[in-house]
Design a protein around this motif. Structure first.
Motif, short mmCIF file in Angstrom:
data_model
loop_
_atom_site.label_atom_id
_atom_site.label_comp_id
_atom_site.label_asym_id
_atom_site.label_seq_id
_atom_site.Cartn_x
_atom_site.Cartn_y
_atom_site.Cartn_z
N ARG A 421 0.84 -1.20 0.00
CA ARG A 421 0.00 0.00 0.00
C ARG A 421 0.88 1.24 0.00
NH1 ARG A 421 -3.90 2.28 4.78
NH2 ARG A 421 -4.91 3.94 3.57
N GLU A 482 -5.88 -3.10 5.18
CA GLU A 482 -5.21 -2.17 4.27
C GLU A 482 -5.35 -2.61 2.82
OE1 GLU A 482 -2.05 0.30 5.44
OE2 GLU A 482 -1.51 -1.01 7.10
N LEU A 554 -8.51 1.52 11.39
CA LEU A 554 -8.36 0.91 10.07
C LEU A 554 -9.66 0.24 9.64
CD1 LEU A 554 -4.81 -0.75 10.20
CD2 LEU A 554 -5.55 1.03 8.63
#
Length: 828
Positions: A421, A482, A554
């Motif tokens: 990412r 993620e 997250l």
């Protein structure tokens, strides 16, 4: 202060919202929606950069019928630490007009055409979703006898970066001629094969516990068949290849066609050399990802010597090649002049070669090999140190991008999100649209090409079937979140993509994994199994009790990202509403259960006592706090200073720029990345951490400035899919000027701003066709604002303008613009 620029807002049409008032947010959302529904022009949809494509898995070669066989020798199907030589000769009475080839192998093959290295094939993959590299081979052919050869490596065991499959090689080429005729060159029983006995198959693993990058190489040049890559070589003693079958055939049950540019290869010479005991040591000056290469003259055959590669030197000025594994190899000479390079690529700056009175070293070099990004993006500013940082990060990204994003050279693997990412974000700003291919491949690997656990967990490392136990780096709960966030960001950077849109069922499966872990008492994620990474835990630990705040932040971001994708691409409004409601409730629960009013900050964990700056950053990045809480959180972050590792510092500075702390962010960057460039271990690339004695001196996740400088300082960020709408909001600090280009799928965006004498501010911007820009000028004095020499009162051709805090925000469509204003003197 206004909402963070990087705040997720449910199924919003854009990833980021500017620091503007609610009325303008509504206006921007409407404009963005219009552009999104219109889609990208047909000529932009497939702008992946040069020679880049990934097909969906199927039983064909992207519509081409498989005709060739997978081949091997008559020995064991899955021999350990094994090298096979493959060759085929054929005659061409005339050159074809076109020559297209599909090439694959397991695990890898260095493929040569007429003695010239063509490419290492294929991309690293799971054999269940085997990659077939699609290349044009025309320029490598000639009239008369031609020869296709390959050195195929089979590991025979599972590795950190490899599934345990079986050995094989595949080649299918179609040679087209004028008039419509064609000839096929197909791997089958007519090809010749033999074991490459020059390599010792009984060597040890480089990292026996972690199985990082295979086996130590011991090569005996006396056993190497001279001239075997030439058409005239006598291969009568070689056996005919054994046909395994035409794909799909186990274990290669699904076919994925890959088009990619050839790796960028460059020969690098050492900048200095010295003698250390019985070793000659060569320094290449910078970190290299690739292969050492040497030429020696041996007075006799059978002389064995060791070579070693390292990033650092020990106290005797000898390369440290026993760090995270054994990075040495052994070579045994034949008589006379000879050259060799190992099969395994490494990351290194230093090379050592054992000396002997029976050998004379003629020449030493290194072959750098990395992904061939396009270089359409740029950045410069008035601070030479920051310019250096941008270039160092760009170089670090290059040497950590081989056939996939690598984490790092010592592992030969890519992580599903997490590390990747970071690399997607940095690649977007360093290389623009040409980084799209590697980002897409990472997302695909996180979906179709992963062996899913029954509960929906995604493997964090790809591809692998080794070290699957709890607590390892195989299943990382935060990396899976993620991966979902990365998918949403991918659409922001690269726009419409049918392949990635098709991963929606996998996204749903990944999201479903978290529901059983929601604690009924608090409504928060609790007791998630496995290793939770967040910021790198060994050096700047976050308190991680049963309910971790950063992980829940997250999850909140992932719920909103998933809801956006469900609305925009999957046409699944019912599921979008479910995720939106879960996000709304989660935000309420985080703010109720994890906020400490006494400390005016978020706790690291529910019931814990520690309050880390990383936790405040997670909350800011994903838009959890209201305005009344932000000032204290920002003060805490600034007082702690360098309190996170180099990778996570990207998010620290991203949030601080977004909250208007430009000068603090610039000073942090100069101080901390600047300190690394002064380390004795600095090798021209950013290291794995600020000053880790064990970490790699080349790790792309630490390249934060390469994104932050164009993203925040220059001020270019997408607000709609594929940069169809974007924000231009400079964060200037003490800089006098900045300029740069971001190469996007919607066209190159070029910008430059300058602060002149007094408070005069000038901004130039090129807005690509069929895009819309929101330009933020650091002034509230509307009388001084000019666009192409006209004041707002003179009504230049703009879409709209608004005042927002300390900014004048102007909407403009495609064109070339020059903006001028007198700043308020304290605009942030």
């Amino acid at each position: 202060m206004p909402d963070s620029l990087r705040q997720y807002h449910g199924n919003s049409p854009g990833k980021y919202f500017p620091n503007v008032k609610n009325a303008f947010l509504i206006f921007l959302a409407g404009i963005t929606l219009t552009f999104r529904m219109a889609g990208q022009p047909a000529d932009l949809v497939n702008r992946w950069g040069k020679s880049s494509f990934i097909s969906a898995p199927s039983s064909t070669l992207n519509g081409v019928t498989p005709l060739a066989n997978w081949i091997w020798d008559s020995g064991a199907e899955n021999p350990q630490n094994y090298y096979l030589l493959v060759r085929k000769t054929f005659n061409l009475e005339k050159l074809p007009t076109d020559a297209s080839a599909f090439i694959s192998a397991y695990a890898y093959a260095d493929v040569y055409i007429n003695g010239k290295l063509f490419e290492r094939c294929p991309m690293n993959c799971d054999p269940e979703y085997q990659c077939y590299d699609h290349f044009n081979i025309l320029s490598y052919l000639h009239k008369g006898e031609n020869c296709i050869t390959a050195v195929v490596q089979n590991f025979g065991i599972g590795l950190h970066s490899q599934m345990n499959g079986r050995g094989g090689f595949f080649f299918q080429a179609k040679l087209d001629y004028a008039g419509g005729s064609s000839v096929n060159v197909l791997s089958d029983h007519s090809w010749k094969v033999t074991q490459a006995k020059a390599w010792n198959t009984q060597t040890r693993l480089r990292a026996p516990k972690a199985h990082l990058i295979g086996f130590v190489e011991e090569f005996d040049a006396r056993l190497w068949p001279e001239g075997w890559q030439n058409p005239g070589f006598d291969d009568s003693s070689w056996e005919k290849a054994k046909e395994i079958g035409i794909p799909p055939v186990a274990p290669w049950n699904s076919l994925v066609v890959i088009e990619r540019p050839h790796l960028a290869r460059k020969i690098i010479k050492p900048v200095r050399q010295w003698k250390a005991g019985n070793l000659m040591v060569y320094d290449f000056g910078v970190e290299i990802a690739g292969y050492p290469h040497f030429t020696v003259d041996a007075a006799k055959a059978g002389v064995q010597f060791k070579i070693g590669m390292g990033e650092r030197l020990d106290t005797n000025n000898v390369p440290l090649f026993h760090v995270s594994g054994d990075h040495s190899d052994k070579y045994t000479t034949k008589m006379g002049l000879q050259s060799w390079r190992p099969y395994t690529w490494m990351g290194f700056r230093y090379l050592s070669i054992e000396t002997s009175p029976d050998i004379r070293i003629h020449k030493v070099s290194a072959e750098s090999a990395c992904y061939d990004y396009e270089m359409g993006s740029s950045f410069q500013c008035s601070d030479p140190q920051l310019n250096e940082f941008w270039n160092i990060g760009k170089y670090t990204m290059r040497i950590n991008s081989i056939d996939t994003y690598e984490d790092p050279w010592r592992e030969h693997t890519q992580y599903i999100a997490g590390d990747s990412r970071y690399m997607m974000i940095y690649g977007n700003y360093a290389f623009g649209k040409s980084s799209r291919f590697l980002s897409a491949y990472n997302l695909v690997c996180g979906a179709e090409s992963q062996r899913w656990r029954n509960d929906g967990a995604v493997r964090g490392r790809y591809p692998t079937d080794y070290l699957l136990q709890p607590g390892s780096s195989t299943y990382l709960a935060d990396y899976q979140l993620e991966w979902i966030l990365m998918m949403h960001e991918y659409f922001m950077y690269y726009g419409k993509d049918d392949l990635i849109e098709g991963l929606y069922p996998n996204l749903k499966k990944a999201m479903d994994y978290y529901q059983p872990w929601v604690d009924p008492k608090t409504g928060l994620l609790a007791n998630l199994p496995g290793w939770i990474v967040l910021d790198w835990p060994d050096t700047y630990p976050i308190e991680k009790k049963n309910i971790i705040t950063g992980l829940n932040c997250l999850y909140y971001g992932a719920l909103n990202a998933a809801a956006s994708l469900a609305t925009d691409f999957a046409h699944d409004p019912k599921q979008a509403q479910i995720w939106q409601e879960q996000a709304r409730q989660l935000k309420e629960n985080i703010n109720q259960e994890l906020w400490s009013e006494k400390d005016r900050a978020y706790l690291d964990s529910y019931g814990g006592t520690k309050i880390g700056p990383q936790t405040q950053v997670y909350a800011l990045v994903y838009g959890l706090p209201d305005e009344s809480r932000k000032t204290d959180m920002i003060d805490l972050i600034m007082k702690r200073g360098k309190a996170s590792q180099e990778s996570f510092a990207y998010w620290v500075l991203n949030s601080m720029f977004s909250e208007g702390e430009d000068q603090w962010a610039l000073d942090y960057m100069r101080k901390n990345w600047g300190a690394q460039t002064q380390l004795a271990s600095f090798n021209g690339a950013w290291q794995e951490g600020w000053n880790l004695p064990w970490g790699s001196t080349s790790h792309a996740w630490s390249s934060g400035p390469t994104a932050l400088l164009p993203e925040k300082v220059l001020g270019l960020e997408p607000t709609g899919y594929g940069w169809k709408t974007f924000m231009m909001q400079p964060h200037t600090g003490d800089l006098r000027w900045a300029k740069g280009t971001v190469s996007t799928v919607s066209g190159d965006i070029t910008a430059a701003w300058k602060k002149s004498a007094g408070n005069h501010f000038t901004l130039k911007l090129k807005v690509p066709k069929e895009t819309l820009a929101s330009v933020c000028l650091p002034s509230t004095d509307l009388k001084t604002v000019k666009i192409n020499g006209k004041t707002l009162a003179e009504k230049p051709e703009i879409e709209a303008w608004r005042l927002s805090g300390k900014w004048t925000v102007i909407e403009i469509r495609a064109g070339n613009y020059q903006f001028e204003c007198e700043t308020d003197g304290n605009a942030e």
